[in-house]
Design a protein around this motif. Sequence first.
Motif, PDB file in Angstrom:
ATOM      1  N   ASP A 173      -8.631  -0.069  -5.312  1.00  0.00           N
ATOM      2  CA  ASP A 173      -8.561   1.262  -4.700  1.00  0.00           C
ATOM      3  C   ASP A 173      -7.542   1.342  -3.569  1.00  0.00           C
ATOM      4  OD1 ASP A 173     -10.458   2.335  -6.362  1.00  0.00           O
ATOM      5  OD2 ASP A 173     -12.022   2.538  -4.845  1.00  0.00           O
ATOM      6  N   ALA A 174      -7.036   0.219  -3.132  1.00  0.00           N
ATOM      7  CA  ALA A 174      -6.087   0.232  -2.019  1.00  0.00           C
ATOM      8  C   ALA A 174      -4.813   1.006  -2.341  1.00  0.00           C
ATOM      9  CB  ALA A 174      -5.731  -1.201  -1.601  1.00  0.00           C
ATOM     10  N   ILE A 175      -4.541   1.244  -3.635  1.00  0.00           N
ATOM     11  CA  ILE A 175      -3.357   2.049  -3.982  1.00  0.00           C
ATOM     12  C   ILE A 175      -3.521   3.496  -3.547  1.00  0.00           C
ATOM     13  CG2 ILE A 175      -2.759   0.552  -5.899  1.00  0.00           C
ATOM     14  CD1 ILE A 175      -3.715   2.768  -7.797  1.00  0.00           C
ATOM     15  N   TYR A 176      -4.757   3.920  -3.297  1.00  0.00           N
ATOM     16  CA  TYR A 176      -5.007   5.298  -2.869  1.00  0.00           C
ATOM     17  C   TYR A 176      -4.944   5.361  -1.345  1.00  0.00           C
ATOM     18  CZ  TYR A 176      -6.502   5.547  -7.720  1.00  0.00           C
ATOM     19  OH  TYR A 176      -6.548   5.466  -9.102  1.00  0.00           O
ATOM     20  N   ILE A 228      -4.880   8.060  12.987  1.00  0.00           N
ATOM     21  CA  ILE A 228      -6.298   7.863  13.265  1.00  0.00           C
ATOM     22  C   ILE A 228      -6.864   7.035  12.111  1.00  0.00           C
ATOM     23  CG2 ILE A 228      -8.509   8.934  13.762  1.00  0.00           C
ATOM     24  CD1 ILE A 228      -6.319   9.720  15.739  1.00  0.00           C
ATOM     25  N   LEU A 229      -7.341   5.829  12.396  1.00  0.00           N
ATOM     26  CA  LEU A 229      -7.923   4.990  11.355  1.00  0.00           C
ATOM     27  C   LEU A 229      -9.347   5.456  11.071  1.00  0.00           C
ATOM     28  CD1 LEU A 229      -6.663   1.433  12.426  1.00  0.00           C
ATOM     29  CD2 LEU A 229      -5.581   3.110  10.917  1.00  0.00           C
ATOM     30  N   LEU A 230      -9.653   5.665   9.807  1.00  0.00           N
ATOM     31  CA  LEU A 230     -10.943   6.214   9.398  1.00  0.00           C
ATOM     32  C   LEU A 230     -11.908   5.105   8.980  1.00  0.00           C
ATOM     33  CD1 LEU A 230      -9.539   9.236   7.348  1.00  0.00           C
ATOM     34  CD2 LEU A 230     -10.223   9.188   9.767  1.00  0.00           C
ATOM     35  N   ARG A 231     -13.094   5.477   8.520  1.00  0.00           N
ATOM     36  CA  ARG A 231     -14.098   4.519   8.054  1.00  0.00           C
ATOM     37  C   ARG A 231     -14.581   4.939   6.667  1.00  0.00           C
ATOM     38  NH1 ARG A 231     -18.955   3.870  10.305  1.00  0.00           N
ATOM     39  NH2 ARG A 231     -19.034   1.718   9.598  1.00  0.00           N
ATOM     40  N   PRO A 232     -13.972   4.406   5.606  1.00  0.00           N
ATOM     41  CA  PRO A 232     -14.423   4.752   4.256  1.00  0.00           C
ATOM     42  C   PRO A 232     -15.868   4.331   4.023  1.00  0.00           C
ATOM     43  CG  PRO A 232     -12.270   3.688   4.197  1.00  0.00           C
ATOM     44  CD  PRO A 232     -12.796   3.525   5.582  1.00  0.00           C
ATOM     45  N   ARG A 233     -16.578   5.151   3.249  1.00  0.00           N
ATOM     46  CA  ARG A 233     -17.977   4.831   2.966  1.00  0.00           C
ATOM     47  C   ARG A 233     -18.095   3.713   1.938  1.00  0.00           C
ATOM     48  NH1 ARG A 233     -22.773   8.021   3.434  1.00  0.00           N
ATOM     49  NH2 ARG A 233     -24.477   7.047   2.311  1.00  0.00           N
ATOM     50  N   LYS A 234     -17.193   3.649   0.975  1.00  0.00           N
ATOM     51  CA  LYS A 234     -17.242   2.653  -0.090  1.00  0.00           C
ATOM     52  C   LYS A 234     -17.060   1.268   0.528  1.00  0.00           C
ATOM     53  CE  LYS A 234     -15.498   2.496  -4.840  1.00  0.00           C
ATOM     54  NZ  LYS A 234     -14.480   3.085  -5.749  1.00  0.00           N
ATOM     55  N   LYS A 235     -18.057   0.400   0.358  1.00  0.00           N
ATOM     56  CA  LYS A 235     -18.045  -0.891   1.040  1.00  0.00           C
ATOM     57  C   LYS A 235     -16.799  -1.711   0.730  1.00  0.00           C
ATOM     58  CE  LYS A 235     -23.061  -1.383   1.504  1.00  0.00           C
ATOM     59  NZ  LYS A 235     -24.261  -2.190   1.168  1.00  0.00           N
ATOM     60  N   GLY A 236     -16.360  -1.662  -0.512  1.00  0.00           N
ATOM     61  CA  GLY A 236     -15.190  -2.442  -0.885  1.00  0.00           C
ATOM     62  C   GLY A 236     -13.907  -1.984  -0.240  1.00  0.00           C
ATOM     63  N   ARG A 237     -13.941  -0.813   0.397  1.00  0.00           N
ATOM     64  CA  ARG A 237     -12.737  -0.274   1.031  1.00  0.00           C
ATOM     65  C   ARG A 237     -12.761  -0.449   2.551  1.00  0.00           C
ATOM     66  NH1 ARG A 237     -10.688   5.246  -1.694  1.00  0.00           N
ATOM     67  NH2 ARG A 237      -8.744   4.330  -0.907  1.00  0.00           N
ATOM     68  N   ALA A 238     -13.728  -1.203   3.056  1.00  0.00           N
ATOM     69  CA  ALA A 238     -13.879  -1.330   4.503  1.00  0.00           C
ATOM     70  C   ALA A 238     -12.673  -1.969   5.174  1.00  0.00           C
ATOM     71  CB  ALA A 238     -15.140  -2.143   4.818  1.00  0.00           C
ATOM     72  N   GLY A 239     -11.923  -2.801   4.440  1.00  0.00           N
ATOM     73  CA  GLY A 239     -10.771  -3.463   5.033  1.00  0.00           C
ATOM     74  C   GLY A 239      -9.499  -2.648   5.013  1.00  0.00           C
ATOM     75  N   TRP A 260     -11.688  -3.662 -11.536  1.00  0.00           N
ATOM     76  CA  TRP A 260     -11.758  -2.229 -11.802  1.00  0.00           C
ATOM     77  C   TRP A 260     -13.191  -1.742 -12.032  1.00  0.00           C
ATOM     78  CZ3 TRP A 260     -13.636  -0.408 -16.459  1.00  0.00           C
ATOM     79  CH2 TRP A 260     -13.707  -1.324 -17.523  1.00  0.00           C
ATOM     80  N   ARG A 261     -14.027  -2.561 -12.685  1.00  0.00           N
ATOM     81  CA  ARG A 261     -15.414  -2.146 -12.926  1.00  0.00           C
ATOM     82  C   ARG A 261     -16.182  -1.993 -11.616  1.00  0.00           C
ATOM     83  NH1 ARG A 261     -14.849  -5.813 -17.167  1.00  0.00           N
ATOM     84  NH2 ARG A 261     -15.160  -4.941 -19.257  1.00  0.00           N
ATOM     85  N   GLU A 262     -16.031  -2.980 -10.734  1.00  0.00           N
ATOM     86  CA  GLU A 262     -16.758  -2.962  -9.466  1.00  0.00           C
ATOM     87  C   GLU A 262     -16.392  -1.728  -8.625  1.00  0.00           C
ATOM     88  OE1 GLU A 262     -16.411  -7.344 -10.605  1.00  0.00           O
ATOM     89  OE2 GLU A 262     -15.287  -5.473 -10.854  1.00  0.00           O
ATOM     90  N   TYR A 263     -15.198  -1.206  -8.835  1.00  0.00           N
ATOM     91  CA  TYR A 263     -14.738  -0.068  -8.040  1.00  0.00           C
ATOM     92  C   TYR A 263     -14.862   1.259  -8.787  1.00  0.00           C
ATOM     93  CZ  TYR A 263     -13.190  -2.963  -4.200  1.00  0.00           C
ATOM     94  OH  TYR A 263     -13.171  -3.799  -3.109  1.00  0.00           O
ATOM     95  N   GLY A 264     -15.501   1.224  -9.957  1.00  0.00           N
ATOM     96  CA  GLY A 264     -15.806   2.457 -10.658  1.00  0.00           C
ATOM     97  C   GLY A 264     -14.651   3.108 -11.365  1.00  0.00           C
TER      98      GLY A 264
END
Length: 287
Positions: A78-81, A94-105, A34-38
């Motif tokens: 964050d994957a719950i969002y 349409i698959l997007l590209r999140p800016r947050k690096k941890g959400r790239a997958g 949770w800390r790493e993801y703010g």
Amino acid sequence: MSATAERAYGLSNMTAPLRRVLVRAPCAEDLRFWREYGWRSAPDPADIAREHDALCELLAGAGAEVVLAETPDPGNPDAIYVYDPVLITDDGAILLRPRKKGRAGEPDAVGADLERAGVPIAGRLGEPALAEGGDLIRLDERTLLAGQGYRTSSNCVRALERDTGLEALVFDLPHWHGADEVMHLLSLLSPLDVDLVVAYPPLLPVRLVQLLAERSIEIVPVPDDEFETLGANVLALAPRVALVVDGNPETRGRLERAGVEVLVYEGPELSKGDGGPTCLTCPLLRS
């Protein structure tokens, strides 16, 4: 849960009756990060699971088929969002590209779940464009609103117009608390009907306020002390039927005085990552 709709997907706006929706249950193992993801504080695994179960029951009770995402995205709370990594259209996802690096997958994980749920992948945002679903709002059948900020770049717009056939209108988002804080367009405004939105006017782009006025769309204003508690983050279950997170009584009263039926869920744990009902759900079908 309700029976599967005849059609598995399709969205032409964000306020028609919700028939089918994708959600992802919190993974206790992922919550350690949770800390790493703010996130604002550590979520309690038991309480957040209970809140998510209750949210699913509420959605199902409102008539939506609830589809559970199952493809893992290890280490990512964050994957719950699930709203952020994808844009659903009448032609598919349409698959997007999140800016947050941890959400790239997330786009690949959600894409696999969508294909299992009968939603085809109609396109994919490529480099260098960046976009998160929270910055994209279907105002109507022809118009896509896009918030340009720290999470979504302006060069995504032409690609989204090409892939969706929609007219995309871009609005600059405020700096607010900076790049590390979530500030999506849906943080500021949520559609409730063809002629009604709930919003926090002090941070709305001027051109967006003017657009709403030109289209005779009324704003239900969120008070100052309920903005950061997600008062403007509202999911339309049907025209003028709203799902809100508990804890914003003045906003709820204003919605009800505007003729909106309000359903409330508890979300102190679910929202520790600054995600409200629009973030926690990915509508697949409205009709």
